[in-house]
Design an enzyme around this catalytic site. Structure first.
Site, PDB file in Angstrom:
ATOM      1  N   HIS A 130     -25.450 -23.287  65.079  1.00 11.44           N
ATOM      2  CA  HIS A 130     -24.625 -23.240  66.284  1.00 11.44           C
ATOM      3  C   HIS A 130     -24.965 -24.466  67.132  1.00 11.44           C
ATOM      4  O   HIS A 130     -26.153 -24.750  67.366  1.00 11.44           O
ATOM      5  CB  HIS A 130     -24.953 -22.008  67.123  1.00 11.44           C
ATOM      6  CG  HIS A 130     -24.719 -20.687  66.454  1.00 11.44           C
ATOM      7  ND1 HIS A 130     -23.640 -19.878  66.758  1.00 11.44           N
ATOM      8  CD2 HIS A 130     -25.432 -20.014  65.519  1.00 11.44           C
ATOM      9  CE1 HIS A 130     -23.717 -18.765  66.051  1.00 11.44           C
ATOM     10  NE2 HIS A 130     -24.794 -18.820  65.289  1.00 11.44           N
ATOM     11  N   GLY A 161     -30.012 -11.608  64.568  1.00 13.84           N
ATOM     12  CA  GLY A 161     -28.568 -11.498  64.797  1.00 13.84           C
ATOM     13  C   GLY A 161     -27.716 -12.296  63.828  1.00 13.84           C
ATOM     14  O   GLY A 161     -26.562 -12.601  64.132  1.00 13.84           O
ATOM     15  N   GLN A 162     -28.267 -12.632  62.651  1.00  9.39           N
ATOM     16  CA  GLN A 162     -27.431 -13.339  61.666  1.00  9.39           C
ATOM     17  C   GLN A 162     -26.397 -12.372  61.116  1.00  9.39           C
ATOM     18  O   GLN A 162     -26.735 -11.337  60.540  1.00  9.39           O
ATOM     19  CB  GLN A 162     -28.288 -13.900  60.510  1.00  9.39           C
ATOM     20  CG  GLN A 162     -27.440 -14.678  59.504  1.00  9.39           C
ATOM     21  CD  GLN A 162     -28.244 -15.287  58.360  1.00  9.39           C
ATOM     22  OE1 GLN A 162     -29.442 -15.046  58.227  1.00  9.39           O
ATOM     23  NE2 GLN A 162     -27.573 -16.056  57.527  1.00  9.39           N
ATOM     24  N   HIS A 207     -25.775 -21.587  58.967  1.00 10.11           N
ATOM     25  CA  HIS A 207     -24.946 -22.277  59.955  1.00 10.11           C
ATOM     26  C   HIS A 207     -25.787 -22.591  61.174  1.00 10.11           C
ATOM     27  O   HIS A 207     -26.688 -21.836  61.548  1.00 10.11           O
ATOM     28  CB  HIS A 207     -23.724 -21.423  60.338  1.00 10.11           C
ATOM     29  CG  HIS A 207     -24.044 -20.010  60.694  1.00 10.11           C
ATOM     30  ND1 HIS A 207     -24.288 -19.037  59.752  1.00 10.11           N
ATOM     31  CD2 HIS A 207     -24.170 -19.406  61.899  1.00 10.11           C
ATOM     32  CE1 HIS A 207     -24.550 -17.894  60.360  1.00 10.11           C
ATOM     33  NE2 HIS A 207     -24.494 -18.088  61.662  1.00 10.11           N
ATOM     34  N   ASN A 230     -29.670 -18.597  63.479  1.00  7.95           N
ATOM     35  CA  ASN A 230     -30.180 -17.231  63.385  1.00  7.95           C
ATOM     36  C   ASN A 230     -30.473 -16.911  61.923  1.00  7.95           C
ATOM     37  O   ASN A 230     -29.649 -17.192  61.053  1.00  7.95           O
ATOM     38  CB  ASN A 230     -29.149 -16.243  63.933  1.00  7.95           C
ATOM     39  CG  ASN A 230     -28.876 -16.452  65.414  1.00  7.95           C
ATOM     40  OD1 ASN A 230     -29.814 -16.679  66.181  1.00  7.95           O
ATOM     41  ND2 ASN A 230     -27.616 -16.394  65.822  1.00  7.95           N
ATOM     42  N   ASP A 235     -16.470 -22.150  66.884  1.00  7.49           N
ATOM     43  CA  ASP A 235     -16.787 -20.727  66.770  1.00  7.49           C
ATOM     44  C   ASP A 235     -15.625 -19.917  67.330  1.00  7.49           C
ATOM     45  O   ASP A 235     -15.053 -20.241  68.374  1.00  7.49           O
ATOM     46  CB  ASP A 235     -18.077 -20.409  67.528  1.00  7.49           C
ATOM     47  CG  ASP A 235     -18.651 -19.062  67.141  1.00  7.49           C
ATOM     48  OD1 ASP A 235     -19.714 -19.029  66.502  1.00  7.49           O
ATOM     49  OD2 ASP A 235     -18.031 -18.018  67.469  1.00  7.49           O
ATOM     50  N   ILE A 236     -15.268 -18.844  66.631  1.00  3.88           N
ATOM     51  CA  ILE A 236     -14.117 -18.029  67.038  1.00  3.88           C
ATOM     52  C   ILE A 236     -14.407 -17.243  68.315  1.00  3.88           C
ATOM     53  O   ILE A 236     -13.481 -16.811  69.005  1.00  3.88           O
ATOM     54  CB  ILE A 236     -13.733 -17.073  65.871  1.00  3.88           C
ATOM     55  CG1 ILE A 236     -12.285 -16.646  65.968  1.00  3.88           C
ATOM     56  CG2 ILE A 236     -14.672 -15.879  65.786  1.00  3.88           C
ATOM     57  CD1 ILE A 236     -11.763 -15.961  64.709  1.00  3.88           C
TER      58      ILE A 236
HETATM   59  P1  AMP Z   1     -24.495 -15.554  63.501  1.00  9.42           P
HETATM   60  O1  AMP Z   1     -24.386 -14.327  64.352  1.00  9.42           O
HETATM   61  O2  AMP Z   1     -25.598 -16.489  63.863  1.00  9.42           O
HETATM   62  O3  AMP Z   1     -24.474 -15.207  62.018  1.00  9.42           O
HETATM   63  O4  AMP Z   1     -23.182 -16.401  63.792  1.00  9.42           O
HETATM   64  C1  AMP Z   1     -21.960 -16.180  63.185  1.00  9.42           C
HETATM   65  C2  AMP Z   1     -20.923 -16.810  64.058  1.00  9.42           C
HETATM   66  O5  AMP Z   1     -19.727 -16.939  63.327  1.00  9.42           O
HETATM   67  C3  AMP Z   1     -20.599 -16.017  65.323  1.00  9.42           C
HETATM   68  O6  AMP Z   1     -20.868 -16.807  66.478  1.00  9.42           O
HETATM   69  C4  AMP Z   1     -19.106 -15.711  65.172  1.00  9.42           C
HETATM   70  O7  AMP Z   1     -18.413 -15.757  66.391  1.00  9.42           O
HETATM   71  C5  AMP Z   1     -18.651 -16.796  64.218  1.00  9.42           C
HETATM   72  N1  AMP Z   1     -17.480 -16.477  63.429  1.00  9.42           N
HETATM   73  C6  AMP Z   1     -17.218 -15.330  62.763  1.00  9.42           C
HETATM   74  N2  AMP Z   1     -16.035 -15.413  62.129  1.00  9.42           N
HETATM   75  C7  AMP Z   1     -15.533 -16.643  62.394  1.00  9.42           C
HETATM   76  C8  AMP Z   1     -14.328 -17.340  62.040  1.00  9.42           C
HETATM   77  N3  AMP Z   1     -13.402 -16.762  61.257  1.00  9.42           N
HETATM   78  N4  AMP Z   1     -14.142 -18.581  62.519  1.00  9.42           N
HETATM   79  C9  AMP Z   1     -15.065 -19.156  63.315  1.00  9.42           C
HETATM   80  N5  AMP Z   1     -16.231 -18.568  63.674  1.00  9.42           N
HETATM   81  C10 AMP Z   1     -16.459 -17.318  63.229  1.00  9.42           C
END
Ligand code: AMP
Ligand code: ZN
Length: 113
Positions: free
Chosen positions: A101, A92-93, A99, A86, A30-31
């Protein structure tokens, strides 16, 4: 049609720290990590959210959870870890490609925020 963010990661169009990939599943860091270990495990196939009928594909889900179990070993999560998915705005999606986590290597509080 514009590809979603995670489809771009699957296709290598934007960079990510990939920790596992096969024909069906990709896992990457995760970024914006919320724990010392924070990886996202996704299907290669684009499915927007958990309530889409395609998200109930048993083979896809078993491949995802087999990947999570293997990564838990490889990433040193034997003390415990959490899997979070999520679904929808209120949860919070933010990325509309399902995906999971995987969070670990710190004490995780319950209930989550
Ligand atoms: P959600 O809020 O459950 O939809 O999770 C989306 C996740 O994607 C968040 O934890 C972000 O930090 C992660 N995310 C967004 N952009 C990137 C990216 N380019 N590379 C890796 N993770 C990312
Ligand atoms: Zn996608």
């Amino acid at each position: 049609m514009e590809q979603c963010l995670f489809c771009k990661i699957v296709d290598g169009k934007i960079p990510a720290e990939i920790v596992y990939r096969d024909d069906s599943v990709v896992a990457f860091k995760d970024i914006n990590p919320q724990a010392p270990v924070h990886v996202l495990v996704i299907p290669v196939k684009h499915v927007a959210k958990l309530t889409d009928p395609a998200a109930s594909d048993g083979k896809m889900l078993s491949q995802i959870f087999a990947t999570i179990a293997r990564l838990a070993g490889e990433l040193g999560l034997e003390k415990g870890f959490r899997v979070v998915a999520n679904c929808g705005d209120e949860a919070g999606q933010t990325v509309h490609h399902i995906h999971f986590h995987v969070l670990g290597k710190r004490r995780l509080n319950w209930p989550p925020g």
